[in-house]
Design an enzyme around this catalytic site. Sequence first.
Site, PDB file in Angstrom:
ATOM      1  N   SER A 120      -3.480 -25.355   0.255  1.00 32.80           N
ATOM      2  CA  SER A 120      -3.289 -23.833  -0.385  1.00 32.80           C
ATOM      3  C   SER A 120      -4.520 -23.425  -1.576  1.00 32.80           C
ATOM      4  O   SER A 120      -4.298 -22.733  -2.086  1.00 32.80           O
ATOM      5  CB  SER A 120      -2.009 -24.009  -1.094  1.00 32.80           C
ATOM      6  OG  SER A 120      -1.979 -24.837  -2.055  1.00 32.80           O
TER       7      SER A 120
ATOM      8  N   ASN B   8       6.154 -30.057  -8.125  1.00 32.45           N
ATOM      9  CA  ASN B   8       7.102 -28.939  -8.122  1.00 32.45           C
ATOM     10  C   ASN B   8       7.577 -28.215  -9.353  1.00 32.45           C
ATOM     11  O   ASN B   8       7.683 -27.310  -8.966  1.00 32.45           O
ATOM     12  CB  ASN B   8       8.430 -30.004  -7.490  1.00 32.45           C
ATOM     13  CG  ASN B   8       8.279 -30.620  -6.207  1.00 32.45           C
ATOM     14  OD1 ASN B   8       7.208 -30.192  -5.546  1.00 32.45           O
ATOM     15  ND2 ASN B   8       9.352 -31.280  -5.802  1.00 32.45           N
TER      16      ASN B   8
ATOM     17  N   THR C 258      14.410  21.300   1.004  1.00 39.95           N
ATOM     18  CA  THR C 258      15.250  20.151   1.542  1.00 39.95           C
ATOM     19  C   THR C 258      14.955  20.213   2.803  1.00 39.95           C
ATOM     20  O   THR C 258      14.817  21.568   3.401  1.00 39.95           O
ATOM     21  CB  THR C 258      16.774  20.578   1.172  1.00 39.95           C
ATOM     22  OG1 THR C 258      16.916  21.799   1.715  1.00 39.95           O
ATOM     23  CG2 THR C 258      16.955  20.451  -0.217  1.00 39.95           C
ATOM     24  N   HIS C 259      15.197  19.058   3.493  1.00 36.27           N
ATOM     25  CA  HIS C 259      14.599  19.156   5.179  1.00 36.27           C
ATOM     26  C   HIS C 259      12.968  19.668   5.091  1.00 36.27           C
ATOM     27  O   HIS C 259      12.925  19.961   6.281  1.00 36.27           O
ATOM     28  CB  HIS C 259      15.376  20.059   5.823  1.00 36.27           C
ATOM     29  CG  HIS C 259      16.912  19.808   5.753  1.00 36.27           C
ATOM     30  ND1 HIS C 259      17.720  18.684   6.284  1.00 36.27           N
ATOM     31  CD2 HIS C 259      18.043  20.396   5.006  1.00 36.27           C
ATOM     32  CE1 HIS C 259      18.913  18.632   5.838  1.00 36.27           C
ATOM     33  NE2 HIS C 259      19.034  19.551   4.837  1.00 36.27           N
TER      34      HIS C 259
ATOM     35  N   SER D 149     -15.789  14.442   6.114  1.00 33.96           N
ATOM     36  CA  SER D 149     -15.819  14.043   7.523  1.00 33.96           C
ATOM     37  C   SER D 149     -17.142  13.871   7.985  1.00 33.96           C
ATOM     38  O   SER D 149     -18.207  14.604   7.548  1.00 33.96           O
ATOM     39  CB  SER D 149     -15.108  14.941   8.286  1.00 33.96           C
ATOM     40  OG  SER D 149     -15.506  14.804   9.505  1.00 33.96           O
TER      41      SER D 149
ATOM     42  N   LYS E 264     -14.331  19.471   5.698  1.00 33.77           N
ATOM     43  CA  LYS E 264     -13.198  18.915   5.568  1.00 33.77           C
ATOM     44  C   LYS E 264     -13.418  18.073   4.258  1.00 33.77           C
ATOM     45  O   LYS E 264     -14.189  17.830   3.833  1.00 33.77           O
ATOM     46  CB  LYS E 264     -12.878  17.794   6.695  1.00 33.77           C
ATOM     47  CG  LYS E 264     -12.288  18.368   7.802  1.00 33.77           C
ATOM     48  CD  LYS E 264     -11.632  17.600   8.882  1.00 33.77           C
ATOM     49  CE  LYS E 264     -10.471  17.337   8.464  1.00 33.77           C
ATOM     50  NZ  LYS E 264      -9.643  16.265   9.292  1.00 33.77           N
TER      51      LYS E 264
ATOM     52  N   GLU F  58      -3.521   8.533   1.499  1.00 33.21           N
ATOM     53  CA  GLU F  58      -3.076   8.036   2.753  1.00 33.21           C
ATOM     54  C   GLU F  58      -2.995   6.523   2.527  1.00 33.21           C
ATOM     55  O   GLU F  58      -2.189   5.854   3.094  1.00 33.21           O
ATOM     56  CB  GLU F  58      -4.015   8.577   3.871  1.00 33.21           C
ATOM     57  CG  GLU F  58      -4.034   9.957   4.124  1.00 33.21           C
ATOM     58  CD  GLU F  58      -5.184  10.246   5.099  1.00 33.21           C
ATOM     59  OE1 GLU F  58      -4.861  10.412   6.321  1.00 33.21           O
ATOM     60  OE2 GLU F  58      -6.217  10.651   4.479  1.00 33.21           O
TER      61      GLU F  58
ATOM     62  N   TYR G 146      12.965 -28.340  -3.322  1.00 34.75           N
ATOM     63  CA  TYR G 146      11.788 -27.909  -3.006  1.00 34.75           C
ATOM     64  C   TYR G 146      11.550 -28.204  -1.375  1.00 34.75           C
ATOM     65  O   TYR G 146      11.888 -29.210  -0.921  1.00 34.75           O
ATOM     66  CB  TYR G 146      10.596 -28.576  -3.710  1.00 34.75           C
ATOM     67  CG  TYR G 146       9.210 -28.162  -3.339  1.00 34.75           C
ATOM     68  CD1 TYR G 146       8.474 -26.887  -3.946  1.00 34.75           C
ATOM     69  CD2 TYR G 146       8.493 -28.692  -2.416  1.00 34.75           C
ATOM     70  CE1 TYR G 146       7.325 -26.609  -3.339  1.00 34.75           C
ATOM     71  CE2 TYR G 146       7.314 -28.566  -2.010  1.00 34.75           C
ATOM     72  CZ  TYR G 146       6.827 -27.222  -2.422  1.00 34.75           C
ATOM     73  OH  TYR G 146       5.391 -27.032  -2.119  1.00 34.75           O
TER      74      TYR G 146
ATOM     75  N   GLN H 161       5.327 -23.078  -0.242  1.00 35.87           N
ATOM     76  CA  GLN H 161       3.669 -22.723  -0.720  1.00 35.87           C
ATOM     77  C   GLN H 161       3.343 -21.429  -0.089  1.00 35.87           C
ATOM     78  O   GLN H 161       2.623 -20.796  -0.518  1.00 35.87           O
ATOM     79  CB  GLN H 161       3.166 -23.823  -0.029  1.00 35.87           C
ATOM     80  CG  GLN H 161       1.531 -23.895  -0.112  1.00 35.87           C
ATOM     81  CD  GLN H 161       0.772 -25.287   0.188  1.00 35.87           C
ATOM     82  OE1 GLN H 161       0.767 -25.976  -0.601  1.00 35.87           O
ATOM     83  NE2 GLN H 161       0.304 -25.075   1.324  1.00 35.87           N
TER      84      GLN H 161
HETATM   85  N1  ARG Z   1       0.883 -26.527  -3.222  1.00 39.79           N
HETATM   86  C1  ARG Z   1       2.167 -26.680  -3.616  1.00 39.79           C
HETATM   87  C2  ARG Z   1       2.881 -25.385  -3.513  1.00 39.79           C
HETATM   88  O1  ARG Z   1       2.471 -24.525  -3.689  1.00 39.79           O
HETATM   89  C3  ARG Z   1       2.455 -27.670  -4.644  1.00 39.79           C
HETATM   90  C4  ARG Z   1       3.889 -28.184  -4.846  1.00 39.79           C
HETATM   91  C5  ARG Z   1       3.782 -29.424  -4.043  1.00 39.79           C
HETATM   92  N2  ARG Z   1       4.677 -30.261  -4.020  1.00 39.79           N
HETATM   93  C6  ARG Z   1       5.127 -31.057  -3.236  1.00 39.79           C
HETATM   94  N3  ARG Z   1       6.112 -32.017  -3.169  1.00 39.79           N
HETATM   95  N4  ARG Z   1       4.487 -31.512  -2.217  1.00 39.79           N
HETATM   96  O2  ARG Z   1       3.997 -25.321  -3.307  1.00 39.79           O
END
Ligand code: ARG
Length: 467
Positions: free
Chosen positions: A33, A120, A165-166, A287, A293, A300, A327, A332
Amino acid sequence: MADGSSETKSSNQMWGGRFASGPDAIMEEINASIGFDKKLYAQDIRGSIAHATMLAHQGIISAEDKDKIVHGLDTILSEIDSGAFDFSRRLEDIHMNIEARLAALIGPAAGRLHTARSRNDQVALDFRLWVKEELQKTEKALTGLIAAFLDRAEEHAETVMPGFTHLQTAQPVTFGHHCMAYVEMFGRDRARVRHAIEHMDESPIGAAALAGTGFPIDRHMTANALGFREPTRNSIDTVSDRDFALEFLSIAAIAATHLSRLAEEIVIWSTPQFGFIRLSDAFSTGSSIMPQKKNPDAAELVRAKTGRVNGSLVALLTVMKGLPLAYSKDMQEDKEQVFDAAESLELAIAAMTGMIRDVTIRADRMKAAAGSGYSTATDLADWLVREAGLPFRDAHHVTGRVVALAEQKGCDLADLPLAELQAINSAITDKVYGVLTVEASVASRTSFGGTAPSEVRKQIAWWRARN
Ligand code: ARG
């Protein structure tokens, strides 16, 4: 980065003790990650400093080790700030990247930082700190947008425009009143932001993996050091809860939806057919083929960003809905959704604030449109009730016949001769012409929250005192 372990070169240096070999390349790719959670580095370091300080204060680690840890973490912070830090995917995430670097910088003392802590509760802390800061930024940004609307509302408290309205002309309103509708919406968004900050203001650190810890930690001390009101009360909930992220996304989705409705109005109003507003050069594009334009691209894109934000909310709700406590690695996947939604929302609010500040209001065009489409027909019906004593339903019917007559003659209500009005209902007198103008119509709507300029000014003052 030094790999001080005696494990096989490829097994993970943080958790590789029981592993004979390292992960498959695909495992590494799906698991890592660091590509996105490096955004949490400042929060991670702040959390670790608070944790180490508390560990030393409680006699769990020595003051000497704590000093080394804090000094090392400060060094890492400036390395990352300056772009000198070498992030490694092999080390999975921001937590392990920082800890490995700490080991390289200060040696074995680094290994004591993770006492009485798990990734965690660490990730729950980092992410919560990040979301809290983002909510604080959102609160400020919304305040700026509300201020822009209050200024425009004040300028245009008397500017008449058609109310719809509408998307059909309904009754005349003032542009100031219309602006104040958005002030109410963004004001509610901001109230939701404030409530969410209060809701999430509890510190996760110290929940450890899920069950708490046997070390004599002081969670109130870390909560206090990190600016939280108090520690969370249940360690299982703490590491499995992502409500704070879901709340952020829900609030973001509602705010983005408000912004999108405004964007839609800007797109419609800036067409030559409506011509109610002229966008500034700063917030429009040309444009490449049609020289005449001027396109409302910013509006948008604000409208389109709403799709991303709403998508992020649904994505995280879906990630969370099947997870048993506590967890799971699924969680993640929370970060990218929140990061993307936050970036989109920030940009959308900033672009909208700029557009509202810069836009030229074409009061002449608004006024001309306000009077078309028999927008004062309700005023005629109300007059028949008030001055001629008709029940509203009868007055509605009489007015319908008057509108049909005007339509047939191709003129406005105010252009119909009195004799022809009286042929429809003999109680009509020439006083009726006083309520058929759009100015008279808006000025008469003095009910609380109504469109009369006097009432709109009261609402502006109410908000000014709160913005
Ligand atoms: N990179 C993990 C996350 O974002 C960190 C926690 C990982 N915990 C574990 N028990 N593997 O959730």
